[in-house]
Structures are given as structure tokens and as C-alpha cells.
Scaffold this motif. Structure first.
Motif, mmCIF file in Angstrom:
data_model
loop_
_atom_site.group_PDB
_atom_site.id
_atom_site.type_symbol
_atom_site.label_atom_id
_atom_site.label_comp_id
_atom_site.label_asym_id
_atom_site.label_seq_id
_atom_site.Cartn_x
_atom_site.Cartn_y
_atom_site.Cartn_z
ATOM 1 N N ILE A 40 -5.891 -11.645 10.849
ATOM 2 C CA ILE A 40 -5.502 -12.746 9.955
ATOM 3 C C ILE A 40 -4.107 -13.214 10.382
ATOM 4 N N ASP A 41 -3.859 -14.482 10.325
ATOM 5 C CA ASP A 41 -2.575 -15.175 10.575
ATOM 6 C C ASP A 41 -2.733 -16.328 11.548
ATOM 7 N N GLY A 42 -3.494 -16.077 12.650
ATOM 8 C CA GLY A 42 -3.562 -17.139 13.653
ATOM 9 C C GLY A 42 -2.198 -17.388 14.279
ATOM 10 N N THR A 43 -1.490 -16.290 14.553
ATOM 11 C CA THR A 43 -0.221 -16.444 15.283
ATOM 12 C C THR A 43 -0.575 -16.924 16.690
ATOM 13 N N LEU A 54 -16.187 -1.785 14.310
ATOM 14 C CA LEU A 54 -15.403 -2.917 13.787
ATOM 15 C C LEU A 54 -14.003 -2.444 13.393
ATOM 16 N N VAL A 55 -13.008 -3.239 13.802
ATOM 17 C CA VAL A 55 -11.637 -2.991 13.337
ATOM 18 C C VAL A 55 -11.253 -4.173 12.458
ATOM 19 N N LEU A 56 -11.079 -3.883 11.173
ATOM 20 C CA LEU A 56 -10.644 -4.916 10.223
ATOM 21 C C LEU A 56 -9.142 -4.778 10.076
ATOM 22 N N ALA A 57 -8.410 -5.744 10.608
ATOM 23 C CA ALA A 57 -6.953 -5.630 10.519
ATOM 24 C C ALA A 57 -6.429 -6.630 9.492
ATOM 25 N N ASN A 58 -5.466 -6.217 8.694
ATOM 26 C CA ASN A 58 -4.890 -7.106 7.675
ATOM 27 C C ASN A 58 -4.073 -8.249 8.285
ATOM 28 N N ASN A 59 -3.715 -8.122 9.578
ATOM 29 C CA ASN A 59 -3.064 -9.266 10.249
ATOM 30 C C ASN A 59 -3.305 -9.186 11.768
ATOM 31 N N ASP A 60 -2.941 -10.262 12.458
ATOM 32 C CA ASP A 60 -3.196 -10.340 13.904
ATOM 33 C C ASP A 60 -2.382 -9.330 14.695
ATOM 34 N N GLU A 94 -4.138 -1.389 7.829
ATOM 35 C CA GLU A 94 -3.557 -2.026 6.642
ATOM 36 C C GLU A 94 -2.073 -2.343 6.796
ATOM 37 N N GLY A 95 -1.650 -3.410 6.083
ATOM 38 C CA GLY A 95 -0.237 -3.794 6.035
ATOM 39 C C GLY A 95 0.519 -2.840 5.121
ATOM 40 N N GLU A 96 1.680 -3.275 4.650
ATOM 41 C CA GLU A 96 2.509 -2.389 3.822
ATOM 42 C C GLU A 96 1.822 -1.997 2.519
#
Ligand code: GAL
Length: 347
Positions: A270-273, A238-244, A180-182
């Protein structure tokens, strides 16, 4: 002597009169946009800023108006950011763009801006609606967090349906962990909730093994993933990450532990950096959700430019009320090879 000074005063007076008249009628030659970001080392935000600078240069060429952009780093401190906003206003910025450190604490920014009549565009870190309505010169540019959660959940569910080997223990249940993010960030809370709910809606049973907060950060995610690997090891499917960046941190941990790729859990971000998309293309991630940094940067530039020049914001594309939201785009492993970010054309 006396005559000379009277003459001088008259001459100055005439200059001033001419000056006033001509300034009023003269078109604007330059504008100044001040930006404060919550953390310049955040991958998504820094890539969005590069896009913003590029669009500002393009706009300058197209319009002939000099656009000065000044970007400050608040380094995670709301009080530093408040001071930066004060000084941007003092320096004569026509508009300030604020990537709030604490999205629940925009009061000092709003008060300073309103007192000096300088419009504010908040971006990426969404303040609550009540705060956004506190003055009629406040705007928000971002995306709809739940959309990215739904798309991330769809990517995970599709992979589970299509790749039997992802269900390592063949129990028909997707065992997952979340990075998770912040705490308190709209994109962390909402993305997690919607992605898990979507996987379930798509007919996949899930079991949550654990979660860890890694503040959008790759290194923190690697540390947290190491701990979760120690605890749950091969059970994680599965690893669900809030961002890349956090998804990539999880992959760093898998690599550092010399786990063969065939035994890795599915990793989705998520982000597609740039680095995120590369990891989808090379098969390390099962997918990502494109967070349209170019679209958001172009929209923010257009709004900032309009506010700084004629001020007729009703002409700004995609502005609904005082908000602009750009859609997310789902990028699966199959699509990643041919995926090209929409860029400003999509705006
Ligand atoms: C999110 C983005 C994260 C991080 C965060 C910062 O929208 O997905 O990677 O940049 O914003 O506020």
C-alpha cells in the motif's frame, strides 16, 4: 533640545498611527507554516512533504503571497515534537501541521496551540475523534484506512483467482504472512483486518502462517521476512504488507536468499510510492494501493493557506466538519503501466 524631542515623539506618534492604519488595510504579504513530521526518513511522509513544498511554491506564484514553510523532524519522540510545536508558535507560525509521533498523546500540542490561538492541522497519523473535538481550530488531513485494506484484499483475491500457480501446494487455500506497521497506528490495525476479511469475502480460503511488526520500514521488513522464510519457507504463498516499503523489504529477503522469482509468494503493498509502483510495473509485486500523497499535500496546503489568510475554511474543498480525507486508488499489475498519480488536479 526639549522642542526637538517633543517633535520626535510627535513624528513617531504619527508614524505609528499611519502604520496601524495601513497594516490593518494592507493585504497579507507573507505567511508562515510550521510542520513537524514523526520521522523524516519515512518514505511516504517524506514524499508527501516534497509534494507539499511544491504546492506551496505554486500557490506563492499564483497569489503573490510569500509562503514560508519550515519542516522539523521529531525523530520518533513526542516530547521533541511538543517542543518543536512550542517553538514554531513562538516563531510566529500562522498555522502548525503535526504528523503526531504518538497519535494517542496530542494533549501538549493542543494545549499550546489553543493557548496561543494557532490552528493545528494534524495529518497522516490520526488522533482519536474526541481529541480532535477538543478545540474548534483543530483539523485532520488523511485517508480512510479501511478503504486501503479492502483494496489490498481485492488485489490479493483477484491474483489468487487468476494465477493458479500462486497456490503453490494446490490446496485451494492462500497461505499468508503479514508485515505490519507500527503497533497502535490506525493504518496498521485497520489495513490488516480489512484486507484479510476482503480476501475471504471474495471467496478465497486463507490460512495465516505468521506475522511480524516491521514499523513501515524496509530494512526491518527484510529481517522479519528472513525469519519467516526460515520458519515457513516455500509454504508462504502471499505476503500482505501494510505498506510498500515493507513489501519491498520482503522482496529484498527473497532476492538475498536467491529464491527464483517463479517461486516467490505474491507480494502486495500500500502507498504507491515511486519504488512501490516500479516494483508493480516490473512484476515483483502483484499490486499496490495508491495513498494519494499529492492530494493530501494539496489539501493540507489549501487548508493551511486559508487558515493563515482569510480563515474562511468553509470554502476549502473536501472539508467535512474538520476533516479532509482523500480516496485511495487500487493499482493492479495490469493497471500499473498506465497509472499516473492524480496530482493536485484530483484535489
Ligand atoms: C501510512 C503509510 C505508511 C507510513 C505511515 C506513517 O499512511 O502508508 O507508509 O508512512 O503512514 O504514519
Amino acid at each position: 533640545m526639549r522642542k526637538a524631542s517633543i517633535l520626535a515623539i510627535v513624528v513617531i506618534g504619527i508614524f505609528m498611527l499611519c502604520g496601524c492604519g495601513s497594516v490593518k488595510d494592507q493585504p497579507i504579504k507573507n505567511i508562515k507554516i510550521g510542520i513537524s513530521v514523526y520521522d523524516q526518513y519515512d518514505t511516504f511522509v517524506s514524499q508527501m512533504m516534497s509534494a507539499f513544498n511544491a504546492y506551496a511554491m505554486q500557490k506563492q506564484e499564483n497569489t503573490g503571497i510569500t509562503i514560508n514553510v519550515e519542516i522539523y523532524n521529531a525523530s520518533g519522540s513526542q516530547s521533541t515534537q511538543n517542543e518543536q510545536v512550542e517553538s514554531m508558535i513562538k516563531e510566529g507560525c500562522n498555522v502548525v501541521c503535526v504528523n503526531l509521533v504518538d497519535r494517542t498523546d496530542p494533549t501538549a500540542v493542543i494545549d499550546a496551540a489553543e493557548k496561543n490561538n494557532v490552528p493545528v492541522i494534524f495529518f497522516n497519523r490520526e488522533l482519536v475523534e474526541e481529541d480532535l473535538r477538543r478545540w474548534n481550530n483543530l483539523y485532520y488531513v488523511g485517508a480512510e484506512a479501511f478503504e486501503s485494506g479492502i483494496m489490498e484484499g481485492e488485489l490479493a483475491a483477484e491474483a489468487f483467482h487468476e494465477q493458479e500457480e500462486l497456490d503453490k501446494n494446490q490446496d485451494g487455500i492462500f497461505q499468508y504472512v503479514v508485515l505490519e506497521g507500527e503497533v497502535g497506528h490506525q493504518d496498521a490495525i485497520v489495513r490488516t483486518e480489512y484486507s484479510v476479511n476482503t480476501i475471504i469475502q471474495k471467496g478465497v480460503s486463507v490460512e495465516k502462517l505468521g506475522y511480524a511488526i516491521a514499523n513501515w520500514n524496509r530494512a526491518q521488513a527484510q529481517t522479519k521476512m528472513n525469519q519467516m522464510l526460515e520458519e515457513y519457507g516455500g509454504q508462504i504463498e502471499l505476503v500482505l504488507a501494510n505498506n510498500d516499503d515493507m513489501a519491498l523489504g520482503a522482496i529484498d529477503a527473497l532476492k538475498a536468499q536467491n529464491i527464483p522469482q517463479s517461486e516467490w509468494p505474491a507480494v502486495v503493498g500500500i502507498d504507491g510510492t515511486d519504488v512501490g509502483l516500479e516494483a508493480v510495473r516490473n512484476g515483483e509485486m502483484i499490486g499496490t494501493v495508491y495513498n494519494d500523497k499529492e492530494g493530501q499535500a494539496a489539501a493540507m496546503l489549501e487548508l493551511a493557506y486559508t487558515l493563515s489568510t482569510d480563515g474562511a475554511v468553509s470554502s476549502v474543498d473536501k472539508l467535512t466538519g474538520n476533516t479532509i480525507r482523500l480516496p485511495y486508488i487500487k493499482v493492479s499489475a495490469k493497471e500499473a503501466g498506465s497509472f499516473t498519480p492524480p496530482g493536485a488536479d484530483g484535489y
